[in-house]
Scaffold this active site. Structure first.
Site, PDB file in Angstrom:
ATOM      1  N   GLU B  28       1.109  -1.682  -0.085  1.00 58.66           N
ATOM      2  CA  GLU B  28      -0.187   0.021  -0.415  1.00 58.66           C
ATOM      3  C   GLU B  28       0.616   1.223  -0.298  1.00 58.66           C
ATOM      4  O   GLU B  28       2.318   1.545   0.689  1.00 58.66           O
ATOM      5  CB  GLU B  28      -1.406   0.100   1.342  1.00 58.66           C
ATOM      6  CG  GLU B  28      -1.970  -1.116   1.017  1.00 58.66           C
ATOM      7  CD  GLU B  28      -2.278  -1.894   2.420  1.00 58.66           C
ATOM      8  OE1 GLU B  28      -2.078  -0.263   3.729  1.00 58.66           O
ATOM      9  OE2 GLU B  28      -2.876  -2.528   2.708  1.00 58.66           O
ATOM     10  N   ALA B  58      -5.729  -4.120   1.053  1.00 55.58           N
ATOM     11  CA  ALA B  58      -6.456  -5.193   1.150  1.00 55.58           C
ATOM     12  C   ALA B  58      -5.042  -6.407   1.674  1.00 55.58           C
ATOM     13  O   ALA B  58      -4.745  -6.708   0.928  1.00 55.58           O
ATOM     14  CB  ALA B  58      -6.995  -5.805   0.045  1.00 55.58           C
ATOM     15  N   GLU B  59      -4.821  -6.450   2.906  1.00 55.80           N
ATOM     16  CA  GLU B  59      -4.095  -7.284   3.012  1.00 55.80           C
ATOM     17  C   GLU B  59      -3.930  -8.629   2.689  1.00 55.80           C
ATOM     18  O   GLU B  59      -2.505  -9.275   1.846  1.00 55.80           O
ATOM     19  CB  GLU B  59      -3.985  -7.444   4.531  1.00 55.80           C
ATOM     20  CG  GLU B  59      -3.254  -5.774   5.462  1.00 55.80           C
ATOM     21  CD  GLU B  59      -4.099  -4.431   5.503  1.00 55.80           C
ATOM     22  OE1 GLU B  59      -5.001  -4.647   5.589  1.00 55.80           O
ATOM     23  OE2 GLU B  59      -2.778  -3.812   5.110  1.00 55.80           O
ATOM     24  N   PHE B  85      -0.414  -5.005  11.419  1.00 55.83           N
ATOM     25  CA  PHE B  85      -1.692  -4.900   9.788  1.00 55.83           C
ATOM     26  C   PHE B  85      -1.736  -7.142   9.083  1.00 55.83           C
ATOM     27  O   PHE B  85      -2.353  -7.230   8.894  1.00 55.83           O
ATOM     28  CB  PHE B  85      -1.742  -4.074   9.010  1.00 55.83           C
ATOM     29  CG  PHE B  85      -2.120  -3.103   9.843  1.00 55.83           C
ATOM     30  CD1 PHE B  85      -3.516  -2.390  10.085  1.00 55.83           C
ATOM     31  CD2 PHE B  85      -1.240  -1.754   9.279  1.00 55.83           C
ATOM     32  CE1 PHE B  85      -3.833  -1.287  10.332  1.00 55.83           C
ATOM     33  CE2 PHE B  85      -1.663  -0.617  10.032  1.00 55.83           C
ATOM     34  CZ  PHE B  85      -2.670  -0.119  10.543  1.00 55.83           C
ATOM     35  N   HIS B 126      -0.104   0.296  16.246  1.00 52.96           N
ATOM     36  CA  HIS B 126       0.930   1.029  15.130  1.00 52.96           C
ATOM     37  C   HIS B 126       1.844   0.632  16.230  1.00 52.96           C
ATOM     38  O   HIS B 126       3.702   1.172  15.859  1.00 52.96           O
ATOM     39  CB  HIS B 126       1.429   2.121  14.960  1.00 52.96           C
ATOM     40  CG  HIS B 126      -0.544   2.332  13.847  1.00 52.96           C
ATOM     41  ND1 HIS B 126      -1.502   2.938  14.149  1.00 52.96           N
ATOM     42  CD2 HIS B 126      -0.444   2.992  12.052  1.00 52.96           C
ATOM     43  CE1 HIS B 126      -2.388   2.933  13.346  1.00 52.96           C
ATOM     44  NE2 HIS B 126      -1.425   2.595  12.084  1.00 52.96           N
TER      45      HIS B 126
END
Lengths: 417, 323
Positions: B28, B58-59, B85, B126
């Site tokens: 991304e 869209a992992e 993620f 994160h």
């Protein structure tokens, strides 16, 4: 493809809609399944009329020899599954058996639409596609029997195997939907090597509810990848009926949300399935991106052999029994004068004999040595006799210089001997 | 040339893409934007958008596509914008990629790389260290470099490896550490630990950003006549058991330090290895210093309380030295 004569223009939608949505069916299945209370218990109730299906929709793409070859695969598929059931009842199967009864036409005709250079990945009921792609019935049987000679040497069962070599088949995993992005990725990798290929896989009415289905179809659409996704709407996801899985009238309508073309076919009409899939494969070869095909059919047995499917209303089964894909295709071949009764009997007997020999070969394979379980977690240097496919192709890829949209791949299908 | 940790990663990516046309990147915002941390800055200009692919958010699709491309003969490198993620594509990694070779003999040469770790006030989503979800899964390799030189050399090996490799980059280090790195320098093999600081009295076994905490603390303790050895694991799967046992046999006292949370962290596994293979050589109980068993908190004082500290490490090493 010509529009279905029985349907009105309103049924087919406007002209602009027809650019992305095609419905090849000659009949709409008019019945409903709803939840009701019967003698104090919650059950599913069917309402509709048990009718006979129309004749098959003429293809125009398949000649006599191809149709007879498809018919032979259909017989093999069905007789092989009968043998699997026998093996299970004799206690020779480890775990369960999954059947594609009623779905054989869809499995065989869709896989038959691929060229040798294309890729496919089967779902659990697409055992006919394995045969079309060049695996032997003994491979299928040995997988269920967890034998040393099975394609995975007993490491996995059912249709969980593949071949990065000539058969170009990717092994599925049990989690539904996860094959779809992988098949898109194959198209991406092939395109980087200068080839537009089709990559076909199947998903059910249950599996299309997953998040990864959405991610993957959208990804393929945005990247213009040659994914051919056949949504096998067999009305039941284990014991859950379609109306508890999706609100949309046709699962193919989802395609519009991704900006890709969709085709709806009667999954018990071999010729419709083939035409839709071949069209999608050719679109992929031309760099035209993904296609979603909804194939409407019925799972005629339980989820697996342990499941008697008592939740399925008997009339629903009767409705679909009249739409047996093999009998419908047989009738078509008879009417064309391509298959006499004697030839049909001869062929069925020949396939029976062949299947018994395959079964004997599967039974003769030993169980794997327990010690073989401990190796092969990692791919170590030298662990493959065949080197990664890329090595041989590096010069071609350098020539392509990473550019996409080169010429379509020409290749003979493995079954066109 | 003198490269920061993140520059070294970019350098390794560019050199591998020049060397091998099978290598391509997807993730991304990695193209024109160059990635959230600029690890891929400029690569789209050199290699074009077909090899530096900006994907939808869209992992699962990204990792799935990488697996498919690998089957077709490519060597994809996926960027996770933040390694947190990676939870979104857990199934693709642990069930598809990890088991592929074992189940049906199909190698999956992919790298999934991206930033991990705390100390930058990134909060619960994160800052995480997800290594043990994957180190626990047979079939995956898990790498976490502590220096720019290792980031460069280990990434080259990861890309050339025929297995799925998770390449965890500590975001705290991206612009804080640098090394002199030669162009087209050597790859550093996976699965081999490195002694970051030799010592005589006790061993700190660690990895990632904690290597720097350990080396700095060891230097401070030299004044107290405590000579600590620091072993940088560099790869968590497969683990370099030989070096772990060797340092324990050398100093006879071991503390395991990691930024990952405590329960189920690699410290437990290393402790078990030492019990099995170096029990008679130990002069003290094996200690561990880790983050707390909580989500990573956001506010700086909370995060400081969560992470291992220099003071905490000093105290633990003094205690270990007294045995």
């Amino acid at each position: 493809m010509t529009p279905s004569p029985e349907l009105t223009a309103a049924d087919r939608g406007s002209n602009s809609e027809r650019e992305w949505f095609e419905d090849l069916r000659l009949e709409r299945h008019a019945f409903t399944i709803r939840r009701t209370r019967r003698e104090g218990r919650i059950a599913y109730e069917w309402s509709g009329e048990i009718t006979d299906p129309p004749p098959l929709r003429e293809s125009g793409r398949l000649d006599r020899a191809q149709c007879l070859e498809i018919y032979r695969f259909l017989l093999m598929n069905r007789i092989m599954e009968q043998q699997l059931e026998n093996l299970y009842k004799q206690g020779q199967v480890v775990g369960g058996v999954y059947f594609g009864l009623g779905q054989e036409g869809n499995s065989v005709a869709s896989a038959y639409a691929l060229d040798a250079a294309d890729w496919m990945a089967p779902m659990i009921r697409n055992q006919g596609s394995l045969l079309v792609r060049g695996f032997a019935p003994r491979d299928v049987m040995m997988q269920y029997m967890a034998k040393a000679g099975s394609p995975t040497g007993g490491r996995d069962g059912t249709s969980h195997y593949g071949d990065l070599g000539p058969r170009r088949m990717i092994s599925p995993i049990s989690m539904l939907g996860d094959l779809i992005p992988v098949m898109g990725g194959i198209c991406m990798g092939e395109r980087l090597q200068g080839r537009n290929v089709a990559a076909m896989t199947w998903i059910g009415d249950g599996g299309q509810s997953t998040g990864v289905f959405h991610e993957a179809v959208n990804f393929a659409a945005v990247q213009n990848l040659g994914l051919v996704l056949v949504v096998e709407n067999n009305l039941w996801a284990y014991s859950t009926p379609l109306n508890e899985q999706a609100k949309v009238a046709d699962l193919a309508l989802r395609a519009r949300g991704y900006g890709i073309p969709a085709v709806v076919v009667d999954g018990t009409d071999v010729l419709q399935v083939y035409d839709a899939c071949r069209g999608a494969v050719e679109r992929a070869h031309g760099g035209g991106g993904p296609t979603l095909i909804e194939s409407k059919l019925m799972r005629m047995k339980g989820h697996a052999i342990h499941d008697a499917a008592a939740y399925v209303p008997p009339d629903l089964l009767e409705f679909w029994r009249r739409r047996d894909p093999i009998l419908r295709f047989e009738q078509y071949l008879r009417q064309k004068g391509w298959l006499t009764a004697e030839a049909q009997q001869r062929l069925a007997a020949e396939v029976e004999q062949f299947m018994l020999a395959e079964r004997a070969a599967a039974e003769a394979s030993p169980m794997p040595d327990g010690n073989t379980a401990l190796s092969g977690v990692y791919c170590e240097p030298g662990c493959h006799a065949v080197q990664p496919r890329f090595e041989a192709r590096a010069p071609a890829l350098r020539a392509a210089n990473g550019s996409a949209n080169l010429a379509a791949v020409e290749g003979d299908a493995p079954h066109l001997r | 040339m003198l490269l920061t940790y993140v520059d070294a990663i970019r350098q390794a990516l560019a050199e591998e893409m020049r060397r091998d046309p099978a290598v391509f990147l997807l993730g991304e915002d990695i193209g024109i934007y160059g990635g959230a941390f600029k690890a891929t800055a400029g690569l789209v200009d050199e290699f074009g958008p077909a090899r530096v692919v900006d994907t939808p958010l869209a992992e699962s699709a990204i990792v799935g596509a990488a697996i498919g491309a690998a089957y077709s003969g490519m060597r994809p490198v996926v960027e996770m914008q933040f390694m947190d993620f990676i939870a979104c594509c857990f199934n693709q990694i642990t069930n598809f990629a990890a088991k592929s070779h074992y189940r049906w003999g199909a190698p999956v040469p992919i790298v999934i790389r991206g930033p991990v770790g705390g100390g930058v006030h990134g909060g619960p989503f994160h800052s995480q260290n997800p290594e043990m979800y994957f180190a626990h899964t047979p079939g995956l390799k898990v790498v976490e470099p502590a220096t720019a030189r290792d980031a460069y050399g280990l990434l080259k090996s990861a890309i050339r490896d025929n297995n799925p490799v998770l390449f965890l980059e500590h975001k705290f280090l991206y612009r804080r550490v640098k090394d002199e790195i030669a162009e087209d320098g050597p790859a550093i093999p996976l699965g081999v630990a490195a002694v970051a600081r030799p010592g005589r009295d006790l061993s700190v076994i660690t990895y990632g950003a904690m290597v720097h905490l350990a080396v700095e603390t060891a230097a401070a303790l030299a004044a107290e006549d405590i000579d600590a050895e620091v072993l940088d694991l560099r790869t968590l799967a497969p683990l370099d058991r030989a070096e772990i046992v060797a340092t324990a046999k050398k100093t006879n006292k071991v503390l395991i330090l990691h930024e990952d949370t405590r329960t189920g962290g690699i410290a437990g596994e290393i402790t078990a290895i030492l019990q099995e293979e170096a029990f008679d050589d130990l002069d003290a109980p094996i200690l561990r210093l880790t983050s707390a068993d909580t989500p990573v908190p956001f506010s700086p004082p909370l995060e400081a309380a969560f992470l291992p500290s220099a003071e905490g490490l000093k105290a633990a090493l003094r205690r270990l030295a007294r045995y």
